[in-house]
Design an enzyme around this catalytic site. Structure first.
Site, short mmCIF file in Angstrom:
data_model
loop_
_atom_site.label_atom_id
_atom_site.label_comp_id
_atom_site.label_asym_id
_atom_site.label_seq_id
_atom_site.Cartn_x
_atom_site.Cartn_y
_atom_site.Cartn_z
N PHE A 145 43.34 34.84 52.45
CA PHE A 145 42.82 35.66 51.34
C PHE A 145 41.33 35.86 51.52
O PHE A 145 40.59 34.89 51.71
CB PHE A 145 43.11 34.99 49.99
CG PHE A 145 42.64 35.83 48.83
CD1 PHE A 145 43.45 36.84 48.30
CD2 PHE A 145 41.39 35.64 48.27
CE1 PHE A 145 43.02 37.63 47.24
CE2 PHE A 145 40.95 36.42 47.21
CZ PHE A 145 41.76 37.41 46.69
N ASP A 230 35.49 31.74 56.33
CA ASP A 230 35.44 32.11 54.91
C ASP A 230 35.55 30.81 54.12
O ASP A 230 36.65 30.31 53.90
CB ASP A 230 36.57 33.08 54.58
CG ASP A 230 36.62 33.44 53.10
OD1 ASP A 230 35.95 32.75 52.30
OD2 ASP A 230 37.34 34.39 52.75
N LYS A 259 32.31 31.45 45.00
CA LYS A 259 32.89 30.55 43.99
C LYS A 259 31.94 29.43 43.55
O LYS A 259 31.02 29.69 42.79
CB LYS A 259 34.24 30.02 44.49
CG LYS A 259 35.27 31.14 44.64
CD LYS A 259 36.71 30.69 44.57
CE LYS A 259 37.63 31.86 44.29
NZ LYS A 259 38.21 32.49 45.47
C1 LIG Z 1 38.17 33.92 45.94
C2 LIG Z 1 38.08 34.15 47.37
C3 LIG Z 1 37.50 35.33 47.89
C4 LIG Z 1 37.04 36.47 47.01
O1 LIG Z 1 36.01 36.10 46.16
P1 LIG Z 1 35.62 37.07 44.93
O2 LIG Z 1 34.41 36.44 44.33
O3 LIG Z 1 36.82 37.08 44.03
O4 LIG Z 1 35.37 38.41 45.50
C5 LIG Z 1 37.40 35.45 49.26
N1 LIG Z 1 37.82 34.48 50.08
C6 LIG Z 1 38.37 33.33 49.62
C7 LIG Z 1 38.79 32.29 50.58
C8 LIG Z 1 38.53 33.14 48.25
O5 LIG Z 1 39.11 32.02 47.80
#
Ligand SMILES: *Cc1c(COP(=O)(O)O)cnc(C)c1O
Length: 409
Positions: A145, A230, A259
């Site tokens: 994701f 990420d 986050k």
């Molecule tokens: C939540 C998340 C995102 C996206 O972050 P947003 O602030 O919602 O755009 C991208 N990568 C990972 C691994 C995430 O958990």
């Protein structure tokens, strides 16, 4: 804080207004959140919830922490926004803190995780344009994701998103996690980077294997492409280390954070190496890049995590929670207890995830079911053993009442 009184007495009229005025995007329960403190949220009826979702692994210091309040107040009374055209003091201080803690050389700030990942992909494409004959493709993992912008939806390996909002942004390929042969087969002359989560969060909490990750690093070096981590969900103490990469002893060329970095304030960052300091004027920017309010909050949050070793605390609390889950696993048929630190999940005996999460909500416990079989736990890093015990008591009482799924369901 116990002098608090609600300014909206009537939840029903608030819910009606929500139905009328908010663009529909998701089914939500008939409650309206109004206040938070530490591990708890309160709705407009005054009902209290123990929060093991933590704003989606975001409110790492718990709800309404004093350090965020103070940082916001002090910064709001000093400088809210000087424009992205100028350096500001907070931005420089925060960049310096992040480079010192991470070992990366350069930082780019943004507001959301998706925006940080877009920046990382732009940087990888810039690298491809300069050093790899225009290579532009980024390889990501199935079930990963990376966010909800159009490009990040294409980067995300969700089956259901394949055809959503077509035409899909080109330049992304997906391979199964932990399968080095699939990755080798996918890499071609157009490839400029591989982008991975070290623990797939939204995908249901699946950690990458150490041996695989080491091979990925080696392959990227041999082929001359970039490795992007990420760490938007896994970074800043969530997995029991400041960065999840520390579990593996493998470094990336670019790391994205989001986050937890703002503790609930919208903030994200791209960290990279000196050799990738490649953007030219006009390539990359944004209205809220490095805005002082966010920078002050981010500095305060990260500083708090480090000063109080909340990574270590998360590791200990995660271990305790996993032990307790193993103790109740047989009785309730729980399997695949997994994850790192305070990013944990387990499987139920059947597809009762939504049912269990809803029953917990009614009992004043917030937990997430990322797929019909799994429950995910991602409390604030400040969670205590006593709060874990309370959570498990509620969960057990719900599981005691939840029917084992029968054949026909
Ligand atoms: C939540 C998340 C995102 C996206 O972050 P947003 O602030 O919602 O755009 C991208 N990568 C990972 C691994 C995430 O958990």
């Amino acid at each position: 804080m116990n002098t608090y009184t609600s300014t909206h007495q009537d939840t029903a009229s608030l819910l009606e207004e929500a139905q009328r005025s908010l663009l529909f995007t998701a089914n939500r329960p008939d409650i309206v959140m109004e206040r938070g403190e530490g591990m708890y949220l309160w709705d407009t009826e005054g009902k209290k919830y123990l929060d093991f979702i933590g704003g989606w692994a975001v409110t790492c210091l718990g709800h309404s922490p004093v350090v965020i309040r103070d940082a916001l107040f002090n910064q709001a009374t000093t400088l809210v926004n000087a424009s992205p055209s100028y350096y500001n003091k907070r931005q420089i201080e925060f960049a310096s803190l992040l480079t010192r803690l991470s070992g990366y050389d350069r930082v780019y700030f943004a507001s959301t995780g998706a925006e940080a990942n877009e920046g990382a992909v732009k940087l990888a494409r810039k690298f491809g344009a300069k050093h790899r004959q225009g290579a532009f493709e980024v390889i990501t993992t199935i079930n990963g994701f990376h966010g909800r912008t159009l490009a990040m939806m294409a980067a995300t390996g969700k089956k259901h998103w394949e055809t959503l909002f077509a035409p899909k942004t080109p330049g992304f390929k997906h391979v199964p996690q932990n399968d080095i042969d699939a990755l080798l087969a996918a890499i071609g002359p157009d490839t400029c980077a591989v982008m991975l989560e070290l623990v797939q969060g939204e995908g249901g909490v699946h950690a990458v294997e150490t041996e695989y990750l080491k091979q990925v690093r080696k392959v990227c070096d041999e082929v001359g492409i970039l490795l992007i981590f990420d760490e938007i969900q896994t970074g800043l103490g969530r997995t029991g280390k400041l960065f999840a990469s520390e579990h593996y002893g493998v470094d990336a060329d670019i790391m994205t954070l989001g986050k937890g970095i703002g503790g609930g304030f919208p903030l994200s960052a791209v960290l990279t190496r000196e050799k990738l300091n490649l953007f030219e004027p006009g390539d990359q920017g944004g209205t809220y890049i490095g805005q002082p309010l966010g920078m002050a909050v981010g500095y305060a949050v990260v500083n708090e995590i480090v000063q109080h070793d909340l990574s270590g605390h998360a590791a200990r609390m995660g271990q305790y929670l996993v032990e307790r889950l193993h103790q109740m696993a047989d009785k309730y048929g729980l399997t695949r207890i997994r994850g790192k630190g305070l990013l944990l999940a387990f499987d139920l005996p059947g597809e009762q995830g939504a049912e269990v999460a809803a029953a917990c909500l009614a009992e004043g416990l917030l937990i997430n079911s990322p797929n019909p079989r799994s429950i995910r736990l991602m409390p604030a890093l400040i969670v205590t053993e006593a709060e874990i015990d309370t959570m498990l008591e509620t969960l057990e009482s719900v599981l005691d009442r939840t029917e084992a799924p029968s054949e026909g369901r």
